[in-house]
Design a protein around this motif. Structure first.
Motif, short mmCIF file in Angstrom:
data_model
loop_
_atom_site.label_atom_id
_atom_site.label_comp_id
_atom_site.label_asym_id
_atom_site.label_seq_id
_atom_site.Cartn_x
_atom_site.Cartn_y
_atom_site.Cartn_z
N SER A 24 -1.17 1.74 6.72
CA SER A 24 -1.57 0.87 7.96
C SER A 24 -2.76 1.44 8.78
O SER A 24 -2.91 2.72 8.84
CB SER A 24 -0.38 0.71 9.10
N TYR A 25 -3.86 0.74 9.08
CA TYR A 25 -4.86 1.29 9.75
C TYR A 25 -5.29 0.55 11.19
O TYR A 25 -6.27 0.39 11.61
CB TYR A 25 -6.18 1.10 8.90
N GLU A 70 -8.22 -1.91 20.23
CA GLU A 70 -8.74 -3.48 20.16
C GLU A 70 -7.84 -4.33 19.27
O GLU A 70 -7.63 -5.50 19.53
CB GLU A 70 -10.29 -3.68 19.83
N VAL A 71 -7.28 -3.61 17.94
CA VAL A 71 -6.70 -4.37 17.18
C VAL A 71 -5.24 -4.41 17.18
O VAL A 71 -4.55 -4.82 16.41
CB VAL A 71 -7.16 -4.15 15.68
N GLU A 72 -4.94 -3.42 18.15
CA GLU A 72 -3.49 -3.28 18.26
C GLU A 72 -2.40 -4.41 18.24
O GLU A 72 -1.32 -4.52 17.39
CB GLU A 72 -2.96 -2.33 19.14
N ASP A 73 -2.61 -5.41 18.87
CA ASP A 73 -1.84 -6.16 19.21
C ASP A 73 -2.27 -7.64 18.59
O ASP A 73 -1.96 -8.73 19.04
CB ASP A 73 -1.82 -6.67 20.75
N LEU A 74 -3.17 -7.60 17.43
CA LEU A 74 -3.63 -8.71 16.78
C LEU A 74 -2.65 -9.16 15.83
O LEU A 74 -2.17 -8.34 15.04
CB LEU A 74 -5.10 -8.57 16.22
N ILE A 75 -2.17 -10.35 15.40
CA ILE A 75 -1.68 -11.09 14.44
C ILE A 75 -2.75 -11.03 13.19
O ILE A 75 -3.41 -11.80 13.26
CB ILE A 75 -1.11 -12.41 14.43
N ALA A 76 -2.67 -10.04 12.20
CA ALA A 76 -3.68 -9.82 11.19
C ALA A 76 -3.12 -8.81 10.42
O ALA A 76 -2.22 -8.31 10.59
CB ALA A 76 -5.02 -9.52 11.85
N ASP A 77 -4.01 -8.74 8.97
CA ASP A 77 -3.63 -7.71 8.10
C ASP A 77 -4.49 -6.31 8.29
O ASP A 77 -5.57 -6.58 8.02
CB ASP A 77 -3.78 -8.37 6.79
N PHE A 78 -3.70 -5.51 8.61
CA PHE A 78 -4.56 -4.21 8.83
C PHE A 78 -3.87 -3.12 7.80
O PHE A 78 -3.53 -2.28 8.31
CB PHE A 78 -4.37 -3.69 10.36
N SER A 79 -3.55 -3.27 6.71
CA SER A 79 -2.98 -2.63 5.71
C SER A 79 -3.84 -2.55 4.52
O SER A 79 -4.66 -3.23 4.28
CB SER A 79 -1.67 -3.24 5.13
N ASN A 80 -3.36 -1.40 3.78
CA ASN A 80 -4.49 -0.97 2.60
C ASN A 80 -3.50 -0.29 1.95
O ASN A 80 -2.41 0.15 2.19
CB ASN A 80 -5.61 -0.27 3.25
N ASP A 81 -3.94 -0.26 0.60
CA ASP A 81 -3.39 0.59 -0.67
C ASP A 81 -4.11 1.64 -1.08
O ASP A 81 -5.47 1.43 -1.26
CB ASP A 81 -2.91 -0.25 -1.59
N ILE A 82 -3.42 2.79 -1.17
CA ILE A 82 -4.10 3.98 -1.76
C ILE A 82 -3.28 4.46 -2.92
O ILE A 82 -2.04 4.23 -3.02
CB ILE A 82 -4.44 5.12 -0.76
N VAL A 83 -3.93 5.27 -3.97
CA VAL A 83 -3.20 5.82 -4.95
C VAL A 83 -3.06 7.38 -4.50
O VAL A 83 -4.00 8.07 -4.21
CB VAL A 83 -3.97 6.05 -6.13
N PHE A 84 -1.73 7.70 -4.33
CA PHE A 84 -1.40 8.99 -3.97
C PHE A 84 -1.12 9.81 -5.05
O PHE A 84 -0.30 9.56 -5.94
CB PHE A 84 -0.11 8.92 -2.86
N HIS A 139 -9.24 8.81 4.25
CA HIS A 139 -10.46 8.03 3.39
C HIS A 139 -9.48 6.62 3.00
O HIS A 139 -9.57 6.18 1.85
CB HIS A 139 -10.63 8.83 2.19
N HIS A 140 -8.99 6.30 3.96
CA HIS A 140 -8.03 5.01 3.72
C HIS A 140 -8.79 3.73 3.67
O HIS A 140 -8.27 2.64 3.18
CB HIS A 140 -7.03 5.02 4.77
N ASP A 141 -10.06 3.60 4.15
CA ASP A 141 -10.49 2.27 4.59
C ASP A 141 -11.42 1.55 3.48
O ASP A 141 -12.52 1.19 3.90
CB ASP A 141 -11.07 2.44 5.85
N LEU A 142 -10.99 1.92 2.18
CA LEU A 142 -11.80 1.31 0.99
C LEU A 142 -10.92 -0.07 0.68
O LEU A 142 -9.85 0.40 0.00
CB LEU A 142 -12.29 2.12 0.06
N PRO A 143 -11.12 -1.09 0.39
CA PRO A 143 -10.21 -2.19 -0.04
C PRO A 143 -10.29 -1.91 -1.53
O PRO A 143 -11.21 -1.53 -2.21
CB PRO A 143 -11.01 -3.67 0.31
N PRO A 144 -8.80 -1.95 -2.28
CA PRO A 144 -8.83 -1.56 -3.58
C PRO A 144 -9.61 -2.38 -4.62
O PRO A 144 -10.32 -1.79 -5.56
CB PRO A 144 -7.29 -1.97 -3.83
#
Length: 466
Positions: A303-304, A309-323, A350-355
């Motif tokens: 989760s990012y 500003e975005v803490e209380d938004l209903i929206a998608d702030f998730s991403n997927d990384i390869v660990f 370096h989480h913020d790159l859409p897969p």
């Protein structure tokens, strides 16, 4: 002894805030003119939209259920929903594909309607499955559905479905929290009193596109193409041979003994790692022992929501990384935890790159999807300790009948308790195999903690996994 199950979230927030410190102080708000509004979709939404078109049966949703005992004023709840939809633009967003790309179309606010259906409690699983199987139309909406299942005049189940393109697990919590606050206000004839949202998701999406179009985007691509060079999908220990492709699945729950949980927590604290880092390290050792692989990759959702500003938004702030971890040196568990901590620190930064933006850069079509076939994560159950007047509120997670990847393993915590959750494709695993995998994993955790200075593949260990 105090057990802190939120340490992973706090660590991620600290790591992500380091990068945020160099960013603009605020996300600028776009101009709104009234009526229907069109804004560019975010890169993440573009990727998910393309996935839905390619594989509609894998359309990802967030599903939640809450049991409400006591007098429920449905009209007040509908007024609260009306206010909620007006507050969050994502709840009245649809998507439009055109020559200029994908747009998120924000519709004007309208009245909230909540269907009510009289049911028996035994009907809940079948009704859930029917709800999940009813497609969400991304171009017509709505992209969420809230319905009430009435068991008795004073006993209801509120079932909420949100398409992942506009929501994540945190969004589900915000939805419920704001709805409950609005409900209490509607019943008393007052205002909810929620503070104005500083931005909406469309504002973030525009900022995020500019963010990735600059040097940061090149940096992220460079980091992940190097990080995943030569990576191979983890081989998973299935015991069935499917005759056809199927995403039918099942979720099994295995309690983690309190004494083991206490040892895990203490070990994590000693080595300055999170529950995710320790749990994932053990899971990678388990996969390596079963398969003989020493280079292990698993999908890790992250989760990012790293900006206020975005803490209380209903929206998608998730991403997927390869660990990814290299276990070829046969490290001790102590060494492996240090290795995992260092890798996680770098990967989370370096989480913020859409897969989907990375997939085409790896030189092997479909590789990223295969690297995502096995997942590990940790999570805590959402807090429902909200003022609800004379209503008693109880979490009631709807049963799930699909597995969007062959195997997903989670450690779920609630207070001082924890459970190992395994979601799997029933065409690949028998229930007995999953039970064995869970038992092996819990045994392995105990084994690794008891012999932290032994190599993880040392023959002197006495775990069930060989």
């Amino acid at each position: 002894m105090s057990i802190d199950f939120e340490e992973r979230a706090r660590l991620e927030a600290r790591l992500l805030s380091r990068a945020s410190a160099r960013r603009p102080a605020r996300i600028p708000a776009l101009e709104r003119t009234g009526g229907v509004q069109r804004f560019p979709a975010s890169p993440s939404q573009e990727g998910m939209y393309a996935e839905v078109l390619a594989e509609p049966e894998l359309a990802s949703i967030i599903l939640g259920g809450i049991r409400l005992r006591g007098h429920l004023d449905v009209a007040a709840l509908e007024r609260a929903l009306t206010a909620l939809v007006a507050r969050h633009e994502t709840l009245r967003t649809v998507f439009e594909a055109g020559q200029a790309g994908l747009s998120q179309v924000v519709l004007p606010p309208g009245p909230g309607r909540i269907p009510v259906q009289d049911v028996e409690l035994a009907d809940f699983p079948a009704l859930t499955w029917a709800e999940v199987d009813t497609p969400v139309d991304l171009e017509r909406g709505p992209l969420f559905r809230l319905r009430l299942l009435r068991l008795a005049e004073d006993d209801h189940i509120a079932m909420l479905l949100i398409h992942h393109i506009i929501g994540d697990a945190r969004a589900l919590e915000v939805f419920v929290r704001d709805l409950v606050i609005g409900y209490l206000a509607a019943r008393s004839g007052g205002e909810a009193g929620l503070p104005p949202l500083p931005v909406q998701y469309a504002d973030f999406a525009t900022w995020y596109r500019r963010h990735l179009a600059g040097p940061r985007g090149d940096q992220l691509l460079g980091y992940w193409t190097e990080r995943l060079a030569g990576a191979e999908p983890a081989r998973i220990p299935t015991d069935l041979t499917p005759t056809e492709h199927s995403i039918s699945g099942h979720t099994a729950y295995f309690p983690i003994p309190p004494e083991l949980l206490a040892k895990v927590t203490e070990t994590a604290r000693t080595h300055r790692v999170t529950l995710f880092m320790l749990g994932c390290a053990a899971f990678m050792v388990q996969l390596a022992r079963y398969s003989g692989q020493r280079d292990i990759s698993v999908r890790a959702p992250i989760s990012y929501r790293d900006r206020l500003e975005v803490e209380d938004l209903i929206a998608d702030f998730s991403n997927d990384i390869v660990f990814r971890q290299d276990l070829s040196a046969d490290p001790t568990f102590t060494q492996l935890l240090a290795q995992v901590r260092e890798a996680a620190t770098s990967d989370f930064a370096h989480h913020d790159l859409p897969p989907h933006l990375l997939a085409d850069e790896l030189g092997d079509p479909g590789l990223l999807a295969r690297l995502f076939h096995v997942q590990f994560t940790t999570e805590s159950e959402p807090d429902v300790d909200l003022p609800t007047g004379d209503l008693a509120v109880e979490l009631m997670p709807p049963p799930w009948q699909y597995a969007f990847r062959p195997l997903a393993v989670r450690i779920r915590t609630r207070g001082r308790q924890a459970v190992l959750v395994m979601t799997y494709r029933t065409a690949l695993f028998s229930p007995e195999r999953i039970a064995d995998l869970a038992a092996d994993y819990l045994d392995l955790l105990a084994e690794l903690i008891a012999g932290q200075d032994l190599p993880v593949f040392d023959g002197r260990r006495r775990g069930r996994v060989s």
